[in-house]
Design a protein around this motif. Structure first.
Motif, PDB file in Angstrom:
ATOM      1  N   TRP A  28     -13.695   9.923   8.823  1.00  0.00           N
ATOM      2  CA  TRP A  28     -12.919  11.153   8.865  1.00  0.00           C
ATOM      3  C   TRP A  28     -11.848  11.188   9.777  1.00  0.00           C
ATOM      4  O   TRP A  28     -10.492  11.688   9.466  1.00  0.00           O
ATOM      5  CB  TRP A  28     -13.624  12.584   8.910  1.00  0.00           C
ATOM      6  CG  TRP A  28     -14.063  12.838   7.408  1.00  0.00           C
ATOM      7  CD1 TRP A  28     -15.351  12.834   6.924  1.00  0.00           C
ATOM      8  CD2 TRP A  28     -13.213  12.972   6.154  1.00  0.00           C
ATOM      9  NE1 TRP A  28     -15.439  13.187   5.693  1.00  0.00           N
ATOM     10  CE2 TRP A  28     -14.256  13.385   5.241  1.00  0.00           C
ATOM     11  CE3 TRP A  28     -11.909  13.083   6.027  1.00  0.00           C
ATOM     12  CZ2 TRP A  28     -13.665  13.717   3.669  1.00  0.00           C
ATOM     13  CZ3 TRP A  28     -11.376  13.603   4.722  1.00  0.00           C
ATOM     14  CH2 TRP A  28     -12.463  13.873   3.624  1.00  0.00           C
ATOM     15  N   ASP A  29     -12.260  10.548  11.027  1.00  0.00           N
ATOM     16  CA  ASP A  29     -11.163  10.648  12.095  1.00  0.00           C
ATOM     17  C   ASP A  29      -9.930   9.709  11.679  1.00  0.00           C
ATOM     18  O   ASP A  29      -8.661  10.017  11.873  1.00  0.00           O
ATOM     19  CB  ASP A  29     -11.673  10.016  13.238  1.00  0.00           C
ATOM     20  CG  ASP A  29     -12.337  10.898  14.135  1.00  0.00           C
ATOM     21  OD1 ASP A  29     -12.229  12.314  13.878  1.00  0.00           O
ATOM     22  OD2 ASP A  29     -13.274  10.687  15.150  1.00  0.00           O
ATOM     23  N   ALA A  34      -4.463   9.266   9.991  1.00  0.00           N
ATOM     24  CA  ALA A  34      -3.205   8.843   8.959  1.00  0.00           C
ATOM     25  C   ALA A  34      -2.550   9.718   8.265  1.00  0.00           C
ATOM     26  O   ALA A  34      -1.720   9.334   7.438  1.00  0.00           O
ATOM     27  CB  ALA A  34      -4.011   7.478   8.430  1.00  0.00           C
ATOM     28  N   ALA A  35      -2.871  10.997   8.467  1.00  0.00           N
ATOM     29  CA  ALA A  35      -2.497  11.962   7.520  1.00  0.00           C
ATOM     30  C   ALA A  35      -0.644  11.962   7.702  1.00  0.00           C
ATOM     31  O   ALA A  35      -0.097  11.844   8.711  1.00  0.00           O
ATOM     32  CB  ALA A  35      -2.882  13.382   7.795  1.00  0.00           C
ATOM     33  N   LEU A  41       6.215   3.228   8.304  1.00  0.00           N
ATOM     34  CA  LEU A  41       5.010   2.799   8.511  1.00  0.00           C
ATOM     35  C   LEU A  41       4.137   2.393   7.420  1.00  0.00           C
ATOM     36  O   LEU A  41       3.881   1.258   7.173  1.00  0.00           O
ATOM     37  CB  LEU A  41       4.044   3.767   9.207  1.00  0.00           C
ATOM     38  CG  LEU A  41       2.543   3.746   9.409  1.00  0.00           C
ATOM     39  CD1 LEU A  41       2.270   2.486  10.492  1.00  0.00           C
ATOM     40  CD2 LEU A  41       1.695   4.789   9.815  1.00  0.00           C
ATOM     41  N   VAL A  42       4.499   3.095   6.218  1.00  0.00           N
ATOM     42  CA  VAL A  42       4.144   2.696   5.019  1.00  0.00           C
ATOM     43  C   VAL A  42       4.525   1.118   4.693  1.00  0.00           C
ATOM     44  O   VAL A  42       3.966   0.428   4.113  1.00  0.00           O
ATOM     45  CB  VAL A  42       4.140   3.686   3.848  1.00  0.00           C
ATOM     46  CG1 VAL A  42       3.871   3.234   2.498  1.00  0.00           C
ATOM     47  CG2 VAL A  42       3.534   4.991   4.102  1.00  0.00           C
ATOM     48  N   ARG A  43       6.097   1.285   4.800  1.00  0.00           N
ATOM     49  CA  ARG A  43       6.679  -0.082   4.369  1.00  0.00           C
ATOM     50  C   ARG A  43       6.254  -1.207   5.128  1.00  0.00           C
ATOM     51  O   ARG A  43       5.897  -2.289   4.780  1.00  0.00           O
ATOM     52  CB  ARG A  43       8.201   0.308   4.581  1.00  0.00           C
ATOM     53  CG  ARG A  43       8.741   1.029   3.496  1.00  0.00           C
ATOM     54  CD  ARG A  43      10.151   0.556   2.932  1.00  0.00           C
ATOM     55  NE  ARG A  43      10.656   1.212   1.864  1.00  0.00           N
ATOM     56  CZ  ARG A  43      11.280   2.462   1.662  1.00  0.00           C
ATOM     57  NH1 ARG A  43      11.447   3.104   2.946  1.00  0.00           N
ATOM     58  NH2 ARG A  43      11.367   2.929   0.820  1.00  0.00           N
ATOM     59  N   ARG A  44       5.999  -1.005   6.435  1.00  0.00           N
ATOM     60  CA  ARG A  44       5.361  -1.987   7.325  1.00  0.00           C
ATOM     61  C   ARG A  44       3.973  -2.452   6.734  1.00  0.00           C
ATOM     62  O   ARG A  44       3.927  -3.706   6.686  1.00  0.00           O
ATOM     63  CB  ARG A  44       5.171  -1.652   9.021  1.00  0.00           C
ATOM     64  CG  ARG A  44       6.361  -1.914   9.667  1.00  0.00           C
ATOM     65  CD  ARG A  44       5.885  -2.027  10.974  1.00  0.00           C
ATOM     66  NE  ARG A  44       5.284  -0.990  11.875  1.00  0.00           N
ATOM     67  CZ  ARG A  44       5.800   0.447  11.848  1.00  0.00           C
ATOM     68  NH1 ARG A  44       6.943   0.532  11.920  1.00  0.00           N
ATOM     69  NH2 ARG A  44       4.877   1.265  12.373  1.00  0.00           N
ATOM     70  N   ILE A  45       3.142  -1.463   6.330  1.00  0.00           N
ATOM     71  CA  ILE A  45       1.867  -2.102   6.144  1.00  0.00           C
ATOM     72  C   ILE A  45       2.059  -2.619   4.456  1.00  0.00           C
ATOM     73  O   ILE A  45       1.437  -3.795   4.271  1.00  0.00           O
ATOM     74  CB  ILE A  45       0.967  -0.748   5.859  1.00  0.00           C
ATOM     75  CG1 ILE A  45       0.861  -0.445   7.051  1.00  0.00           C
ATOM     76  CG2 ILE A  45      -0.423  -1.300   4.973  1.00  0.00           C
ATOM     77  CD1 ILE A  45       0.215   1.138   7.259  1.00  0.00           C
ATOM     78  N   ALA A  61      -6.143   3.763   5.006  1.00  0.00           N
ATOM     79  CA  ALA A  61      -5.987   5.057   5.136  1.00  0.00           C
ATOM     80  C   ALA A  61      -4.580   5.604   4.997  1.00  0.00           C
ATOM     81  O   ALA A  61      -4.191   6.574   4.521  1.00  0.00           O
ATOM     82  CB  ALA A  61      -6.738   5.457   6.431  1.00  0.00           C
ATOM     83  N   VAL A  62      -3.703   4.805   5.672  1.00  0.00           N
ATOM     84  CA  VAL A  62      -2.015   5.239   5.473  1.00  0.00           C
ATOM     85  C   VAL A  62      -1.843   5.272   4.232  1.00  0.00           C
ATOM     86  O   VAL A  62      -1.324   5.961   3.693  1.00  0.00           O
ATOM     87  CB  VAL A  62      -1.344   4.555   6.455  1.00  0.00           C
ATOM     88  CG1 VAL A  62       0.057   4.478   6.327  1.00  0.00           C
ATOM     89  CG2 VAL A  62      -1.679   4.666   8.194  1.00  0.00           C
TER      90      VAL A  62
END
Ligand code: SAM
Ligand code: SF4
Length: 485
Positions: A28-29, A34-35, A41-45, A61-62
């Motif tokens: 949950w942490d 990652a909320a 950040l999404v694009r990097r991943i 999680a992201v």
């Protein structure tokens, strides 16, 4: 537990089967941390995922919490690219064979639960198993997933007997079952060793939900109440020498983000303790089942869009693990999920013991509701599914069972997969086994479309590989069967 050496290459490290490796708070942490991810950040991943090297739990999680529709389209594109790079357009087909719906457990989502007194209970006798297999062989199937409720009748010796019977059936021209995967209750190491003697392919068992409080609320009685015993099922199976195992979660019982991250934790734990992750991951979603109230309205229902994201994100997170989808999903959704990363599907399935024979005698699917596990989303016959796969998804249906019979299993298989050798073995074997299907079982329309697809695949191969595969296809056309590289 002591360190155990085996004749096969897997070395089991110390692990403690009395402690859960799923830490709810930690998961949950990660989710909370990652909320609301920003687009960069999404694009990097997504960029990282393109390299086919997998994702960490934090990165996963992201992606799970991205709300931006445009970025979801990019996610789907990456998933399609990975699927194409690693698996090509092959899709492995199998059929479930429900041997017994006798069950002493009371899983509240399942039609086989012991408290469902309306269910017609049946455990197939050997001659009934034989008849079911004959029907599957007449459809062209070469792979079976054998399914059993958890009951003293379905003890490991009975399971082994049933599998031996399945392998023994050679029906019609070239009809035979070459790989039997098993979905039965988790066993002790000793019993898994007995199961291994039946030459099974993958041992499959789903945790259902990794969230212990939810697990306990849906498993009210019977052996399945024991969360930890199930959680370590794959450790015991591998300790017993079963190299290929398949995990899964039943989506709808708890928050899908938690389930996916916990499932990846399971993968990592297996890699750490056993040196290899699961061969496959399955994605059952709760389907309406007679005698199960919760299945009519699951507490954390996953809709089609969310389900697509789950499959795509898993494809990015564990690019080399086979993803299995059953007939539980409708034809239209299956088509989309195939593109996003699913690598195995069931076709022409029945979920009641004796269901294939019943289906032949009685076209009315309702006739089986009194014995089946749940209702199916896709009732079409195998040849129709294959025709659609070929003409609409440009997919090569594969009946290949080569790797397992050549010893390319467990960590050996993962090693090969990681070097992208799938193209070297799987693609040619898919074409050869598909040609067997086309020659022996297909309707005229399917045969024409299938042979055209085989030609277009050959045209894309290197001249040396094309020559090699054509030789095998010619031998197949001349009547030789079961050729594989
Ligand atoms: N009895 C064994 C066990 O529970 O592991 C194996 C057989 S059980 C029929 C196989 C799987 O069916 C379960 O692991 C569960 O995920 C799935 N299942 C049960 N009820 C379902 C439902 N209503 N909809 C979809 N899948 C379901
Ligand atoms: Fe029995 Fe498996 Fe169904 Fe549970 S899921 S009731 S154990 S068959």
């Amino acid at each position: 537990m002591s360190k155990t050496e085996h004749h096969h290459p897997i070395t089991i490290s110390d692990y403690n089967p009395n402690t859960s490796f799923i830490n709810d708070e930690a998961i949950w942490d990660v989710i909370n941390h990652a909320a609301n991810p920003d687009a960069a950040l999404v694009r990097r991943i997504l960029d990282k995922a393109r390299q086919c090297e997998g994702l960490s739990i934090e990165e996963t999680a992201v992606l799970l919490q991205n709300q931006n529709k445009e970025l979801d389209e990019e996610l789907f594109t990456v998933a399609r690219d990975i699927k194409n790079t690693i698996y090509g357009n092959r899709i492995v087909l199998f059929a479930p064979l429900y041997v017994s719906n006798h069950c002493a457990n009371s899983c509240s989502y399942c039609g086989f639960n012991a408290d469902n007194h309306e269910l017609k209970r049946k455990t197939l006798k050997q001659d009934e198993i034989r008849r079911e297999v004959e029907i599957l062989e007449e459809m062209g199937h070469k792979r079976i997933l054998a399914v059993y409720g958890e009951h003293p009748r379905n003890n490991v010796n009975a399971i082994v007997d049933s599998i031996n019977t399945m392998y023994s059936v050679k029906h019609g021209k070239g009809g035979e079952i070459r790989r039997i995967n098993v979905n039965c209750a988790p066993l002790s190491v000793e019993d898994f060793k007995v199961l291994k003697t039946a030459a099974i392919g993958t041992y499959q068992c789903f945790q259902e939900t990794y969230h212990k409080p939810s697990y306990e609320s849906v498993h009210l009685k019977g052996k399945k109440k024991d969360y930890l015993y199930r959680l370590y099922a794959m450790h015991r199976a591998m300790e017993a020498g079963i190299d290929d195992v398949g995990i899964g979660a039943l989506f709808g019982l708890y928050d899908h983000r938690f389930e996916l991250l916990a499932m990846l934790t399971h993968v990592q734990q297996m890699e750490q303790d056993l040196g290899v992750g699961p061969h496959t991951i399955s994605f059952p979603r709760i389907e309406p089942a007679h005698g199960s109230e919760i299945s009519e309205k699951p507490p954390y229902e996953v809709d089609d869009d969310c389900f697509k994201r789950i499959v795509a994100i898993t494809r990015l997170a564990v690019p080399y693990t086979g993803l299995i989808m059953s007939t539980r999903e409708s034809a239209a959704l299956r088509k989309e999920l195939l593109e996003l990363g699913v690598s195995q599907i069931s076709a022409g399935s029945r979920t009641a013991p004796g269901g294939y024979q019943e289906g032949q005698q009685n076209d009315d699917c309702n006739a089986q509701h009194d014995a089946e596990q749940f209702s199916l989303g896709d009732h079409r016959p195998m040849d129709e599914i294959i025709y659609e796969l070929v003409t609409e998804s440009n997919s090569i249906p594969s009946f290949c069972t080569g790797c397992y019979r050549k010893g390319r299993t467990g960590d050996h298989f993962m090693g090969l997969a990681k070097q992208q050798f799938i193209g070297k073995f799987c693609q040619p074997n898919a074409l050869i086994t598909f040609r067997e299907y086309l020659n022996d079982y297909a309707g005229e329309k399917t045969r024409a479309a299938g042979n055209a697809l085989i030609e277009s695949e050959l045209a894309r191969m290197s001249p040396a590989r094309e020559r090699n595969v054509r030789t095998c296809l010619d031998k197949t056309d001349a009547g030789e069967r079961d050729i594989y590289l």
